[in-house]
Design a protein around this motif. Structure first.
Motif, PDB file in Angstrom:
ATOM      1  N   ILE A   3      33.994  48.644  29.174  1.00  8.36           N
ATOM      2  CA  ILE A   3      33.650  47.336  28.622  1.00  8.36           C
ATOM      3  C   ILE A   3      32.784  47.602  27.399  1.00  8.36           C
ATOM      4  O   ILE A   3      31.780  48.300  27.482  1.00  8.36           O
ATOM      5  CB  ILE A   3      32.901  46.485  29.657  1.00  8.36           C
ATOM      6  CG1 ILE A   3      33.782  46.246  30.878  1.00  8.36           C
ATOM      7  CG2 ILE A   3      32.460  45.175  29.053  1.00  8.36           C
ATOM      8  CD1 ILE A   3      33.068  45.550  32.010  1.00  8.36           C
ATOM      9  N   ARG A  75      30.142  49.098  35.357  1.00  8.08           N
ATOM     10  CA  ARG A  75      31.181  48.075  35.347  1.00  8.08           C
ATOM     11  C   ARG A  75      30.835  47.072  36.451  1.00  8.08           C
ATOM     12  O   ARG A  75      30.495  47.476  37.566  1.00  8.08           O
ATOM     13  CB  ARG A  75      32.513  48.747  35.638  1.00  8.08           C
ATOM     14  CG  ARG A  75      33.683  47.824  35.658  1.00  8.08           C
ATOM     15  CD  ARG A  75      34.942  48.580  36.003  1.00  8.08           C
ATOM     16  NE  ARG A  75      35.281  49.468  34.892  1.00  8.08           N
ATOM     17  CZ  ARG A  75      36.371  50.193  34.853  1.00  8.08           C
ATOM     18  NH1 ARG A  75      37.225  50.182  35.851  1.00  8.08           N
ATOM     19  NH2 ARG A  75      36.633  50.960  33.811  1.00  8.08           N
ATOM     20  N   LEU A 128      38.871  44.610  36.250  1.00  5.63           N
ATOM     21  CA  LEU A 128      37.700  44.445  37.109  1.00  5.63           C
ATOM     22  C   LEU A 128      37.991  43.982  38.534  1.00  5.63           C
ATOM     23  O   LEU A 128      37.088  43.980  39.361  1.00  5.63           O
ATOM     24  CB  LEU A 128      36.723  43.473  36.443  1.00  5.63           C
ATOM     25  CG  LEU A 128      36.176  43.928  35.093  1.00  5.63           C
ATOM     26  CD1 LEU A 128      35.281  42.856  34.499  1.00  5.63           C
ATOM     27  CD2 LEU A 128      35.434  45.245  35.223  1.00  5.63           C
TER      28      LEU A 128
END
Length: 170
Positions: A3, A75, A128
């Protein structure tokens, strides 16, 4: 795929906004439930809008737990259904802010370097989440039973669990 810093900042801002919204509603909800969440267009899905303060505070903490992952450079990995729903709503909110409130969005991300990989919200949805089983709960029109709602907080067995003593931000 990692990310990017700007995407993480936008997502963190959305997680904070939504957590604050749910905490505010929890504070206004009677101990037995059925408070303002039932009547408002909020971060609280209709299927749990009639829940009590305890449920709503734990749901707000789901947003905070994901934000803590980002703050630690990890994450944001959902550890339960409540966190899956919180993360999905935060991704939607971050995208809405980026597209609909560009000045506000610019304030959140100004301190971070840009990347061609910034704001790939669709890819984040794939990256995710383990699966999309939670999606039906986002729009389920009728209240869940007590047991079905409580199941939102059941930890997944294949990701690290959250500290049971972590408390609440507010």
């Amino acid at each position: 795929m990692a990310i990017t810093p700007r995407t993480a900042a936008a997502l963190d801002a959305a997680l904070g906004r939504l957590a604050d919204e749910v905490y505010d509603i929890a504070e206004q909800t009677p101990p037995a439930g059925g408070g303002p969440a039932a009547d408002a267009d909020t971060a609280i899905p209709p299927s749990v809008a009639d829940r009590d303060q305890w449920f709503l505070r734990r749901y707000a903490r789901a947003f905070d737990d994901l934000a803590a992952d980002l703050a630690a450079g990890r994450r944001p990995t959902p550890a339960c259904t409540a966190e899956e729903i919180a993360l999905d709503l935060a991704i939607q909110d971050a995208e809405r802010c980026q597209q609909g409130e560009p000045e506000l969005h610019a304030d959140f991300v100004a301190a971070y370097p840009g990347s061609r990989f910034d704001y790939n919200w669709f890819t984040l949805q794939d990256l995710l989440f383990q699966d999309k089983d939670y999606e039906g709960l986002l729009w389920h029109p009728t209240p869940l039973s007590y047991d079905d709602a409580e199941a939102w907080f059941g930890e997944f067995g294949n990701v690290p669990t959250r500290d049971a003593e972590r408390g609440f931000r507010r």
